[in-house]
Design an enzyme around this catalytic site. Structure first.
Site, short mmCIF file in Angstrom:
data_model
loop_
_atom_site.label_atom_id
_atom_site.label_comp_id
_atom_site.label_asym_id
_atom_site.label_seq_id
_atom_site.Cartn_x
_atom_site.Cartn_y
_atom_site.Cartn_z
N HIS A 19 25.50 -70.43 46.35
CA HIS A 19 26.12 -71.46 45.54
C HIS A 19 27.42 -71.83 46.28
O HIS A 19 27.97 -71.31 47.16
CB HIS A 19 26.56 -70.45 44.10
CG HIS A 19 27.90 -71.13 43.60
ND1 HIS A 19 29.22 -70.22 43.82
CD2 HIS A 19 28.04 -72.11 42.74
CE1 HIS A 19 29.98 -71.00 43.19
NE2 HIS A 19 29.43 -71.93 42.36
N ARG B 168 36.63 -78.30 43.87
CA ARG B 168 37.09 -79.43 42.83
C ARG B 168 38.58 -79.70 43.05
O ARG B 168 39.25 -78.57 43.56
CB ARG B 168 36.86 -78.97 41.58
CG ARG B 168 37.53 -77.60 41.28
CD ARG B 168 36.91 -76.89 40.00
NE ARG B 168 37.37 -75.69 39.94
CZ ARG B 168 36.75 -74.43 40.35
NH1 ARG B 168 35.49 -74.65 41.08
NH2 ARG B 168 37.28 -73.30 40.23
N GLY C 204 31.11 -79.34 25.37
CA GLY C 204 30.08 -80.52 25.31
C GLY C 204 29.90 -81.20 26.72
O GLY C 204 29.80 -82.42 26.66
N ASN D 293 27.91 -81.98 30.26
CA ASN D 293 26.29 -82.25 30.50
C ASN D 293 25.68 -81.16 30.69
O ASN D 293 25.77 -80.49 31.75
CB ASN D 293 26.51 -83.41 31.74
CG ASN D 293 24.90 -83.76 31.84
OD1 ASN D 293 24.14 -83.50 32.39
ND2 ASN D 293 24.73 -85.14 31.44
#
Lengths: 313, 313
Positions: free
Chosen positions: A146, A150, A296, A298
């Site tokens: 992994h 960001r 909410g 994706n």
């Protein structure tokens, strides 16, 4: 190197807070995440090509773009919406399933989240861009991995990310060697910036990727860092880039060096059971997954991380 | 039928609260949960025997007893420990994996939990007994099912439980027919006690077994009830027993009536993907699972519910 004003100082200076220095890096950060994605996908496809012993065709990434819905009224009080991303997914002969997601989103944090997000209490607007990757190789002797990095911008700005390796036989000599190689690459990236980084971020990773309900680590670790903001945002960005370059330099080689080793049905069974632990971690403990699902995000992009085939016998 | 004093009235009567009427039902409740377990396991083994067309041997349940550790100092502030349970697990030719757990535990809720558990603020001691079952049939045309009932005693007492059915092709005519049959049995058990129960508990089930992140139900529902305590604890126990008898009467028959239908590799693939949704629900949303894992419950008993083979393609 010039030192821009601290974002903290900036946002306490007046009622119309100044933006952090990360604001000016947004275009470069997004471009770099996307460029890294392209290069990682290229490297993984090259590994697929190199597995000439297989009778399956070499895998290729397929890309799917997604956008956040315009409607900000999400259950769970998610951020107001904007932007989107691209999922690159490959189902290959070496990589049974590997997903790489890049996304760039902006909006406003809803009141429930503002207190827990640095700088969002002063002004709820945010911008975020990043790359996230999970690789599940077909061979039980090739470790899963992994990686993500960001950049977040509110009235403050910071970088976050890391990478970790999950061999299916974590106590084997081969797995220990792979982990050592993986750690060495990440350590070199860290040491080039600050000798304190690697020990701190390795320990953070060990603490984070741990399954308390089983009292066992997810894998053999790596590094993890978050809310990373020194006085020099450009240096933090350079560090983040070096972490990404380190992952790109080391993981495809580990895969290529292990992919030809023969394995048994019993090895496969062990792999499918170990993958169950991976699912348990991601769905029960992983803050990013849960935050995404509850605000909410994706679903396909978030659950791209789940292994293609799993057993709880 | 005599009406024992309300648990609520009892525990506000003095500093040494009286016990609720459920206290006197503890032995009978535990004995009934264990008897139901024996009869359900017997019915499932009879279904295995009836699948004479298979070249695999008929499955048999294997039992594993577990006890709670004596040490109450659990991460997450779990209840102090006592008691244990028995997992009955069968990997058969009709039931790819079916687990039935009975447990009877007692102890003290830690301060963090006392406010959220009825009656535990006054006195943190509790006693709990119950049965919990999840069945994952091998055939994609046979619906999966979940069932559980339990009795909890603090300074109050209550029953909880329910059952729901999860066909792999929920929109098919066959699945709709199976669900109708399943609901009819549970409705009859409810209606015998109070015509308001079925509509209320069916709606509760629909609300509970729902995956908000996918905006889809887990299956075709059933009933769900909790903190169920009328003025008549004996009647509540009788209702709970009738729910268990209803499950026992209907689910093995649904399995037996579907198990001989031929299915394809594509059906199996759909089943493995649907099972992924089941995992997502249990690990992300199911309060019982998360409460158990975070309070140091028995991991094998809690995660017994996870399907034997799953895909996230």
């Amino acid at each position: 190197m010039s030192t821009p004003p601290s974002p903290v100082a900036a946002c306490t200076a007046g009622t119309s807070p100044r933006r952090p220095p990360h604001d000016a890096l947004r275009g470069d950060a997004q471009a770099w995440f996307e460029s890294l994605r392209d290069r990682i996908c290229g490297a993984f496809e090259a590994v697929e090509d190199a597995d000439s012993g297989s009778d399956q065709p070499a895998g290729r990434f397929a890309r799917t773009a997604w956008t956040r819905p315009e409607d900000g009224s999400l259950e769970g009080g998610g951020p107001l919406e904007g932007g989107g991303g691209v999922i690159s997914l490959m189902r290959g002969r070496v990589f049974e399933k590997v997903g790489v997601n890049v996304s760039t989103v902006q909006g406003e944090f809803s009141p429930e989240f503002r207190a827990s997000i640095p700088g969002a209490a002063e002004d709820p607007r945010f911008w975020a861009s990043g790359i996230s990757l999970v690789a599940h190789p077909r061979s039980p002797l090739v470790p899963a991995a992994h990686f993500n990095t960001r950049m977040l911008v509110t009235t403050r700005g910071w970088f976050g990310g890391g990478g970790d390796i999950t061999p299916m036989f974590p106590h084997s000599v081969a797995a220990q060697a792979d982990a050592q190689r993986f750690h060495a690459a990440l350590r070199a990236a860290c040491d080039a910036h600050d000798p304190a980084y690697y020990p701190r971020f390795k320990e953070w990773c060990d603490r984070y990727f741990f399954l308390p309900h089983r009292n066992e680590p997810r894998g053999l670790g790596g590094i993890f860092f978050d809310h990373h903001a020194t006085a020099d945002a450009a240096a933090d960005f350079a560090f983040t880039r070096d972490v990404g370059e380190a992952f790109l330099s080391v993981y495809p080689r580990i895969v290529a060096d292990r992919m030809h080793q023969p394995w048994t049905a019993a090895d496969r069974e062990q792999q499918l059971v170990r993958r169950g632990r991976y699912v348990e971690f991601n769905l029960i403990h992983d803050r990013g997954t849960l935050f995404g699902l509850k605000t909410g995000g994706n679903v396909d992009a978030i659950l791209m991380s789940l292994p293609p085939e799993v057993r709880w016998p």
